[in-house]
Structure formats: structure tokens, C-alpha cells
Design a protein around this motif. Structure first.
Motif, PDB file in Angstrom:
ATOM      1  N   ASP A   1       0.855  -1.185   0.000  1.00  0.00           N
ATOM      2  CA  ASP A   1       0.000   0.000   0.000  1.00  0.00           C
ATOM      3  C   ASP A   1       0.896   1.242   0.000  1.00  0.00           C
ATOM      4  OD1 ASP A   1      -1.870   1.968   0.310  1.00  0.00           O
ATOM      5  OD2 ASP A   1      -2.572   1.314   2.285  1.00  0.00           O
ATOM      6  N   ILE A   2       1.366   1.628  -1.181  1.00  0.00           N
ATOM      7  CA  ILE A   2       2.296   2.751  -1.248  1.00  0.00           C
ATOM      8  C   ILE A   2       1.610   4.076  -0.940  1.00  0.00           C
ATOM      9  CG2 ILE A   2       2.049   3.045  -3.745  1.00  0.00           C
ATOM     10  CD1 ILE A   2       5.074   3.808  -3.759  1.00  0.00           C
ATOM     11  N   THR A   3       0.346   4.214  -1.313  1.00  0.00           N
ATOM     12  CA  THR A   3      -0.370   5.438  -0.957  1.00  0.00           C
ATOM     13  C   THR A   3      -0.495   5.571   0.553  1.00  0.00           C
ATOM     14  OG1 THR A   3      -1.603   5.531  -3.030  1.00  0.00           O
ATOM     15  CG2 THR A   3      -2.571   6.662  -1.156  1.00  0.00           C
ATOM     16  N   GLY A   4      -0.781   4.464   1.225  1.00  0.00           N
ATOM     17  CA  GLY A   4      -0.835   4.481   2.679  1.00  0.00           C
ATOM     18  C   GLY A   4       0.496   4.840   3.291  1.00  0.00           C
ATOM     19  N   TYR A   5       1.574   4.359   2.670  1.00  0.00           N
ATOM     20  CA  TYR A   5       2.913   4.667   3.176  1.00  0.00           C
ATOM     21  C   TYR A   5       3.207   6.156   3.029  1.00  0.00           C
ATOM     22  CZ  TYR A   5       7.936   4.563   3.903  1.00  0.00           C
ATOM     23  OH  TYR A   5       9.199   4.809   4.386  1.00  0.00           O
ATOM     24  N   VAL A   6       2.887   6.702   1.867  1.00  0.00           N
ATOM     25  CA  VAL A   6       3.106   8.132   1.640  1.00  0.00           C
ATOM     26  C   VAL A   6       2.282   8.954   2.630  1.00  0.00           C
ATOM     27  CG1 VAL A   6       2.636  10.001  -0.004  1.00  0.00           C
ATOM     28  CG2 VAL A   6       3.809   7.928  -0.756  1.00  0.00           C
ATOM     29  N   ALA A   7       1.037   8.583   2.839  1.00  0.00           N
ATOM     30  CA  ALA A   7       0.194   9.300   3.791  1.00  0.00           C
ATOM     31  C   ALA A   7       0.791   9.253   5.189  1.00  0.00           C
ATOM     32  CB  ALA A   7      -1.219   8.707   3.793  1.00  0.00           C
ATOM     33  N   ARG A   8       1.313   8.108   5.569  1.00  0.00           N
ATOM     34  CA  ARG A   8       1.899   7.964   6.906  1.00  0.00           C
ATOM     35  C   ARG A   8       3.124   8.861   7.070  1.00  0.00           C
ATOM     36  NH1 ARG A   8       2.102   1.956   9.071  1.00  0.00           N
ATOM     37  NH2 ARG A   8      -0.130   2.365   8.893  1.00  0.00           N
ATOM     38  N   ARG A   9       3.962   8.915   6.043  1.00  0.00           N
ATOM     39  CA  ARG A   9       5.147   9.780   6.126  1.00  0.00           C
ATOM     40  C   ARG A   9       4.727  11.254   6.200  1.00  0.00           C
ATOM     41  NH1 ARG A   9      10.240   7.053   4.773  1.00  0.00           N
ATOM     42  NH2 ARG A   9      11.206   9.122   4.894  1.00  0.00           N
ATOM     43  N   LEU A  10       3.709  11.626   5.442  1.00  0.00           N
ATOM     44  CA  LEU A  10       3.240  13.011   5.481  1.00  0.00           C
ATOM     45  C   LEU A  10       2.633  13.359   6.838  1.00  0.00           C
ATOM     46  CD1 LEU A  10       1.607  13.224   1.940  1.00  0.00           C
ATOM     47  CD2 LEU A  10       3.599  14.536   2.706  1.00  0.00           C
ATOM     48  N   HIS A  11       1.847  12.460   7.395  1.00  0.00           N
ATOM     49  CA  HIS A  11       1.268  12.700   8.723  1.00  0.00           C
ATOM     50  C   HIS A  11       2.357  12.908   9.768  1.00  0.00           C
ATOM     51  CE1 HIS A  11      -3.036  12.375   8.181  1.00  0.00           C
ATOM     52  NE2 HIS A  11      -2.902  11.274   7.465  1.00  0.00           N
ATOM     53  N   GLY A  12       3.493  12.259   9.592  1.00  0.00           N
ATOM     54  CA  GLY A  12       4.583  12.393  10.546  1.00  0.00           C
ATOM     55  C   GLY A  12       5.277  13.732  10.513  1.00  0.00           C
ATOM     56  N   LEU A  13       4.927  14.577   9.555  1.00  0.00           N
ATOM     57  CA  LEU A  13       5.576  15.880   9.407  1.00  0.00           C
ATOM     58  C   LEU A  13       4.800  17.003  10.087  1.00  0.00           C
ATOM     59  CD1 LEU A  13       6.703  15.590   5.677  1.00  0.00           C
ATOM     60  CD2 LEU A  13       8.059  15.211   7.740  1.00  0.00           C
ATOM     61  N   GLY A  14       3.697  16.683  10.729  1.00  0.00           N
ATOM     62  CA  GLY A  14       2.936  17.687  11.450  1.00  0.00           C
ATOM     63  C   GLY A  14       2.227  18.690  10.563  1.00  0.00           C
ATOM     64  N   LEU A  15       1.787  18.244   9.397  1.00  0.00           N
ATOM     65  CA  LEU A  15       1.114  19.141   8.470  1.00  0.00           C
ATOM     66  C   LEU A  15      -0.310  19.441   8.939  1.00  0.00           C
ATOM     67  CD1 LEU A  15       2.246  17.593   5.054  1.00  0.00           C
ATOM     68  CD2 LEU A  15       3.452  19.205   6.545  1.00  0.00           C
ATOM     69  N   GLY A  16      -0.887  20.478   8.319  1.00  0.00           N
ATOM     70  CA  GLY A  16      -2.235  20.868   8.707  1.00  0.00           C
ATOM     71  C   GLY A  16      -3.257  19.796   8.394  1.00  0.00           C
ATOM     72  N   ALA A  17      -3.125  19.168   7.221  1.00  0.00           N
ATOM     73  CA  ALA A  17      -4.048  18.108   6.829  1.00  0.00           C
ATOM     74  C   ALA A  17      -3.434  17.313   5.680  1.00  0.00           C
ATOM     75  CB  ALA A  17      -5.395  18.675   6.417  1.00  0.00           C
ATOM     76  N   VAL A  18      -3.796  16.041   5.633  1.00  0.00           N
ATOM     77  CA  VAL A  18      -3.339  15.136   4.577  1.00  0.00           C
ATOM     78  C   VAL A  18      -4.555  14.359   4.088  1.00  0.00           C
ATOM     79  CG1 VAL A  18      -1.866  13.177   3.971  1.00  0.00           C
ATOM     80  CG2 VAL A  18      -1.049  14.902   5.616  1.00  0.00           C
TER      81      VAL A  18
END
Length: 258
Positions: free
Chosen positions: A203-220
Motif C-alpha cells: 500500500d504505497i499510498t498508505g505509506y506516503v500518507a503515513r510519512r506526510l502525517h509524521g511531518l505535522g502538516l495541517g491536513a493530509v
């Protein structure tokens, strides 16, 4: 008719930030490249590719002359963009960021994950091409770091993941998932056994989402869409391999700053 995919996270009532994820519908190319192929790296007619790019940028409300596309090499490198460049001088990077009005950043994909980002408050945008290697090695972090360097604030950055190869379509070999688990063992849940022994569905999309969530962004968020399984909507490298086709078109994803 051209059919861009948009997401509410990146919609900007002021019109300052514009975006669109584009599949294969609405262009002028024929054969394997039918119809909105935006990749000069394919064997398609360059004039058709130019027209397709013009249609995609027009759908985002910008001129094709504003489009910035890199020579993507599955790196973790990001570039701050202040001006366009000639096609034969494209930088070898996989992420870009800009705070320069009038520029449009674009990612080309044919199964890899396109990510568009924007901080509407500070007027900073970014784009990243995340194949498995780039995602693992930090291309998403590089894109966000480049945006922060231009004055963006992490908590104000909205990130949208575009159409990519789906988990049910993305079979990987026995060399997976070791490199991912070496970094974070909790990512084990993103790999499921495939029918072939020793292979996995990733699940590469899930992996990308997880890495983005780890950056403290406003929303993903993610648009959804499986580029490999949805042949009428998207181009796909893996599908072309399964069909023994000699080439494939490229989808384009654009974020622009007016």
C-alpha cells in the motif's frame, strides 16, 4: 472532455492556489497514448504532448509556458523554483517548491504517487513524485523542507495524494518489505501476502500518507484511484508490462500559484 480531479483541501476561494490531478481523458494523443499523455519521455508525438499539457494547464487556469516539470529520477532531492527552464535543461529532482506567482509545478506519473502541497496563507506551493525509493529515502520530507525554507508553516500546509497504483495492484518482490521495516517496523501493516510465495502487496499510498502525517502538516488527504486497475481513466507502467505493450503514457498533476 478534460476531467481533472481536484480535492477540497487544495481548493482556494481566492484563486491564489490552483490544482488538478489529470488522467488519460481529454487529450489528442492516439494509440497507446490515448488521449491526455503529458510525458515527453514517451514515444508519443511531441506536438500532441505539448497540446495535452496546454489543455491540462488551461484547466488549472494557467498558461502552459508557466509549467515546471523536472527530470524525475526517483531521488529524494527537492528544488526551490523561481523561474521556468528549457525542456532539455530540466533539473534532476523529484520535488519542487515555489513562492513565485505565475509558476505551475507539475509531477508526471504512471503508477508512482503524485503529491501536491500548499500553504495558502503564505503563498507557498510544492509538488513531489514519490516512487517507493523516493518515499523511503525522504522525498516528501525534502519537499516540505523546501516549502518551509520559503516561509511556509507546517501546520498550514495542506497535502493531497493523487491517483497512484493501488494496494491490490502493486505486487512487490521478496526484497520487500525489509528496507521499510528497517526504518520503522510499524509499517509492516502496509504489506500483505500476495498470491506468489515470498511476494507482497504494498500500500504505497498508505505509506506516503503515513510519512506526510509524521511531518505535522495541517491536513493530509488522498483522491483515491488505482492507476493500474482503471485503464480507461489512467496511464500505468505496470499495466503496460502486464499487457506486453511497448510503451505507456504519463499522467500529470499540477499545482499553480496565481
Amino acid at each position: 472532455m478534460i476531467q481533472p480531479i481536484s480535492h477540497a483541501l487544495l481548493e482556494d476561494p481566492s484563486g491564489r492556489v490552483r490544482h488538478g490531478f489529470f488522467g488519460r481523458v481529454g487529450g489528442v494523443s492516439n494509440g497507446l497514448y490515448r488521449s491526455l499523455n503529458c510525458g515527453y519521455g514517451s514515444g508519443d508525438d511531441p506536438e500532441a504532448v505539448a497540446e495535452n499539457r496546454a489543455r491540462a494547464t488551461a484547466a488549472c487556469g494557467v498558461l502552459s509556458a508557466a509549467l515546471c516539470t523536472a527530470y524525475q529520477v526517483h531521488s529524494a532531492e527537492a528544488l526551490v523554483v523561481t523561474a521556468t527552464w528549457p525542456r532539455d535543461e530540466a533539473p534532476r529532482v523529484d520535488a519542487m517548491a515555489t513562492a513565485t506567482p505565475g509558476l505551475a509545478l507539475a509531477i508526471l506519473t504512471a503508477d508512482c504517487v503524485p503529491v501536491l502541497l500548499a500553504d495558502r496563507e503564505t503563498g507557498v506551493i510544492g509538488a513531489a513524485h514519490a516512487g517507493w525509493r523516493g518515499a523511503l529515502n525522504g522525498v516528501l520530507e525534502a519537499a516540505v523542507e523546501a516549502m518551509l525554507g520559503l516561509g511556509a508553516r507546517a501546520r498550514e500546509i495542506q497535502a493531497v495524494i493523487g491517483p497512484a497504483i493501488g494496494a491490490e495492484s502493486y505486487e512487490v518482490g521478496p526484497e520487500f518489505p525489509a528496507p521499510f521495516l528497517a526504518r520503522n517496523h510499524q509499517d509492516e501493516d502496509l504489506f500483505a501476502p500476495a498470491r506468489r510465495e515470498g511476494h507482497f502487496l504494498f500500500d504505497i499510498t498508505g505509506y506516503v500518507a503515513r510519512r506526510l502525517h509524521g511531518l505535522g502538516l495541517g491536513a493530509v488527504a488522498a483522491t483515491g484511484g488505482d492507476t493500474c486497475a482503471e485503464a480507461e481513466r489512467f496511464f500505468s507502467y505496470r499495466r503496460s508490462v502486464h499487457r506486453s505493450e511497448p510503451d505507456y503514457g504519463r499522467n500529470i498533476s499540477i499545482v499553480a500559484l496565481a
